[in-house]
Scaffold this motif. Sequence first.
Motif, PDB file in Angstrom:
ATOM      1  N   VAL A 124       0.826  -1.207   0.000  1.00  0.00           N
ATOM      2  CA  VAL A 124       0.000   0.000   0.000  1.00  0.00           C
ATOM      3  C   VAL A 124       0.860   1.256   0.000  1.00  0.00           C
ATOM      4  CG1 VAL A 124      -1.876  -1.190   1.202  1.00  0.00           C
ATOM      5  CG2 VAL A 124      -0.181   0.075   2.534  1.00  0.00           C
ATOM      6  N   GLU A 125       0.251   2.327  -0.482  1.00  0.00           N
ATOM      7  CA  GLU A 125       0.920   3.628  -0.508  1.00  0.00           C
ATOM      8  C   GLU A 125      -0.104   4.709  -0.199  1.00  0.00           C
ATOM      9  OE1 GLU A 125       3.544   6.464  -3.549  1.00  0.00           O
ATOM     10  OE2 GLU A 125       2.811   4.498  -4.194  1.00  0.00           O
ATOM     11  N   ASN A 126       0.228   5.562   0.761  1.00  0.00           N
ATOM     12  CA  ASN A 126      -0.688   6.630   1.179  1.00  0.00           C
ATOM     13  C   ASN A 126      -2.071   6.048   1.477  1.00  0.00           C
ATOM     14  OD1 ASN A 126      -1.039   9.348   1.824  1.00  0.00           O
ATOM     15  ND2 ASN A 126      -1.882   9.835  -0.194  1.00  0.00           N
ATOM     16  N   PHE A 127      -2.074   4.960   2.212  1.00  0.00           N
ATOM     17  CA  PHE A 127      -3.278   4.173   2.469  1.00  0.00           C
ATOM     18  C   PHE A 127      -4.007   4.743   3.675  1.00  0.00           C
ATOM     19  CE2 PHE A 127      -5.145   0.032   4.109  1.00  0.00           C
ATOM     20  CZ  PHE A 127      -6.063  -0.112   3.077  1.00  0.00           C
ATOM     21  N   GLY A 128      -5.214   5.243   3.457  1.00  0.00           N
ATOM     22  CA  GLY A 128      -5.991   5.858   4.519  1.00  0.00           C
ATOM     23  C   GLY A 128      -7.070   6.735   3.913  1.00  0.00           C
ATOM     24  N   PRO A 129      -7.677   7.588   4.717  1.00  0.00           N
ATOM     25  CA  PRO A 129      -7.314   7.964   6.090  1.00  0.00           C
ATOM     26  C   PRO A 129      -7.923   7.034   7.134  1.00  0.00           C
ATOM     27  CG  PRO A 129      -9.133   9.322   5.346  1.00  0.00           C
ATOM     28  CD  PRO A 129      -8.766   8.432   4.181  1.00  0.00           C
ATOM     29  N   PHE A 130      -7.198   6.944   8.265  1.00  0.00           N
ATOM     30  CA  PHE A 130      -7.687   6.249   9.440  1.00  0.00           C
ATOM     31  C   PHE A 130      -7.559   7.184  10.635  1.00  0.00           C
ATOM     32  CE2 PHE A 130      -5.686   3.018   6.683  1.00  0.00           C
ATOM     33  CZ  PHE A 130      -6.820   2.272   6.368  1.00  0.00           C
ATOM     34  N   ILE A 131      -8.346   6.908  11.677  1.00  0.00           N
ATOM     35  CA  ILE A 131      -8.304   7.706  12.896  1.00  0.00           C
ATOM     36  C   ILE A 131      -7.797   6.828  14.036  1.00  0.00           C
ATOM     37  CG2 ILE A 131      -9.621   9.101  14.543  1.00  0.00           C
ATOM     38  CD1 ILE A 131     -11.696   9.551  12.358  1.00  0.00           C
ATOM     39  N   VAL A 132      -6.896   7.351  14.837  1.00  0.00           N
ATOM     40  CA  VAL A 132      -6.403   6.620  16.003  1.00  0.00           C
ATOM     41  C   VAL A 132      -7.501   6.595  17.067  1.00  0.00           C
ATOM     42  CG1 VAL A 132      -4.651   6.505  17.818  1.00  0.00           C
ATOM     43  CG2 VAL A 132      -4.036   7.333  15.528  1.00  0.00           C
ATOM     44  N   ASP A 133      -8.036   5.395  17.338  1.00  0.00           N
ATOM     45  CA  ASP A 133      -9.054   5.258  18.381  1.00  0.00           C
ATOM     46  C   ASP A 133      -8.441   4.874  19.710  1.00  0.00           C
ATOM     47  OD1 ASP A 133     -11.590   5.109  19.594  1.00  0.00           O
ATOM     48  OD2 ASP A 133     -11.644   2.948  19.291  1.00  0.00           O
ATOM     49  N   SER A 134      -7.352   4.081  19.699  1.00  0.00           N
ATOM     50  CA  SER A 134      -6.685   3.741  20.962  1.00  0.00           C
ATOM     51  C   SER A 134      -5.198   4.006  20.837  1.00  0.00           C
ATOM     52  CB  SER A 134      -6.915   2.274  21.330  1.00  0.00           C
ATOM     53  OG  SER A 134      -6.056   1.408  20.616  1.00  0.00           O
ATOM     54  N   ASP A 135      -4.593   4.422  21.953  1.00  0.00           N
ATOM     55  CA  ASP A 135      -3.159   4.699  21.971  1.00  0.00           C
ATOM     56  C   ASP A 135      -2.453   3.720  22.899  1.00  0.00           C
ATOM     57  OD1 ASP A 135      -3.699   5.556  24.556  1.00  0.00           O
ATOM     58  OD2 ASP A 135      -3.543   7.688  24.086  1.00  0.00           O
ATOM     59  N   LEU A 136      -1.158   3.914  23.072  1.00  0.00           N
ATOM     60  CA  LEU A 136      -0.375   2.979  23.882  1.00  0.00           C
ATOM     61  C   LEU A 136      -0.611   3.137  25.382  1.00  0.00           C
ATOM     62  CD1 LEU A 136       3.123   2.697  22.151  1.00  0.00           C
ATOM     63  CD2 LEU A 136       1.112   1.221  21.955  1.00  0.00           C
ATOM     64  N   GLN A 137      -1.413   4.118  25.785  1.00  0.00           N
ATOM     65  CA  GLN A 137      -1.791   4.258  27.184  1.00  0.00           C
ATOM     66  C   GLN A 137      -3.152   3.619  27.472  1.00  0.00           C
ATOM     67  OE1 GLN A 137      -0.313   7.115  25.463  1.00  0.00           O
ATOM     68  NE2 GLN A 137       1.487   6.082  26.334  1.00  0.00           N
ATOM     69  N   GLY A 138      -3.791   3.065  26.435  1.00  0.00           N
ATOM     70  CA  GLY A 138      -5.089   2.436  26.618  1.00  0.00           C
ATOM     71  C   GLY A 138      -6.254   3.395  26.559  1.00  0.00           C
ATOM     72  N   ASN A 139      -5.998   4.638  26.125  1.00  0.00           N
ATOM     73  CA  ASN A 139      -7.081   5.602  25.963  1.00  0.00           C
ATOM     74  C   ASN A 139      -7.912   5.259  24.733  1.00  0.00           C
ATOM     75  OD1 ASN A 139      -6.232   7.366  28.162  1.00  0.00           O
ATOM     76  ND2 ASN A 139      -4.525   7.918  26.825  1.00  0.00           N
ATOM     77  N   SER A 140      -9.188   5.573  24.769  1.00  0.00           N
ATOM     78  CA  SER A 140     -10.084   5.304  23.644  1.00  0.00           C
ATOM     79  C   SER A 140     -10.815   6.579  23.254  1.00  0.00           C
ATOM     80  CB  SER A 140     -11.101   4.224  24.000  1.00  0.00           C
ATOM     81  OG  SER A 140     -12.138   4.160  23.044  1.00  0.00           O
ATOM     82  N   LEU A 141     -10.675   6.990  22.018  1.00  0.00           N
ATOM     83  CA  LEU A 141     -11.386   8.166  21.520  1.00  0.00           C
ATOM     84  C   LEU A 141     -12.888   7.963  21.597  1.00  0.00           C
ATOM     85  CD1 LEU A 141     -11.305  10.943  20.024  1.00  0.00           C
ATOM     86  CD2 LEU A 141     -11.319   9.645  17.886  1.00  0.00           C
TER      87      LEU A 141
END
Length: 226
Positions: A171-188
């Motif tokens: 893939v190239e420039n594959f997206g867009p995606f939104i970060v729903d969870s991070d490495l701290q376990g937070n959830s958008l």
Amino acid sequence: MADPAPGFKTVRLKVPVSGEDLADLAIGTIVYLDGVIYTGREGVYQRVLGEGNPLPLDLPAVSNVNFHCSPAAAVEPDGRYKVGGVTATASFRFAKWMADWFRVSGARVIIGKGGMTGQDYRDLFLPAGAVYLTTVGYGTGALLGRGIRRVREVHWLGELGNAQALWVFEVENFGPFIVDSDLQGNSLFEQQAELVNRNLEELYAGLRPPALSRYGETDDRKDELI
């Protein structure tokens, strides 16, 4: 390249995604990917984790990005596959597989639709150092298809069919995606749902209760829903 999402932080990451890249991802960030990703959902999980079959390729050496999706793929006259679009599927159904899948596959990024629960992120993703990226809505399958440069290989197509097979894409420039969870376990999604539900009782104060409640008009899961 013009900013595709003015007002939102946008990043473009190389796959395999590094731990440093993942550590820098905050929930709500817009992400595009370059490199090799693969599809894997319940058919693949059952075949590997449920039935004990070995992975058909060395996934940890190839990619650490697993997309929960159904490719719209067709065979060209020369035998190559053309993918017109990729439709994300709801990931919450696969939570029971995630801990073992992270272990055997080395996946550190899961892409899908709708996310998982905040508890899943804390219990399953956080120990694995993994994050979740969600698609931005319905109707983006063709848009995502434009980012697929070629099908590198496909496994278990005959056994599982198009939607469930393990596809490996460059893939190239594959997206867009939104970060729903991070490495701290937070959830958008969890944070935004809390904000919405905070004023739910006040919104319906003084109104007669409905005979039947639709989800969104109540935050009590014991209520009868239509």
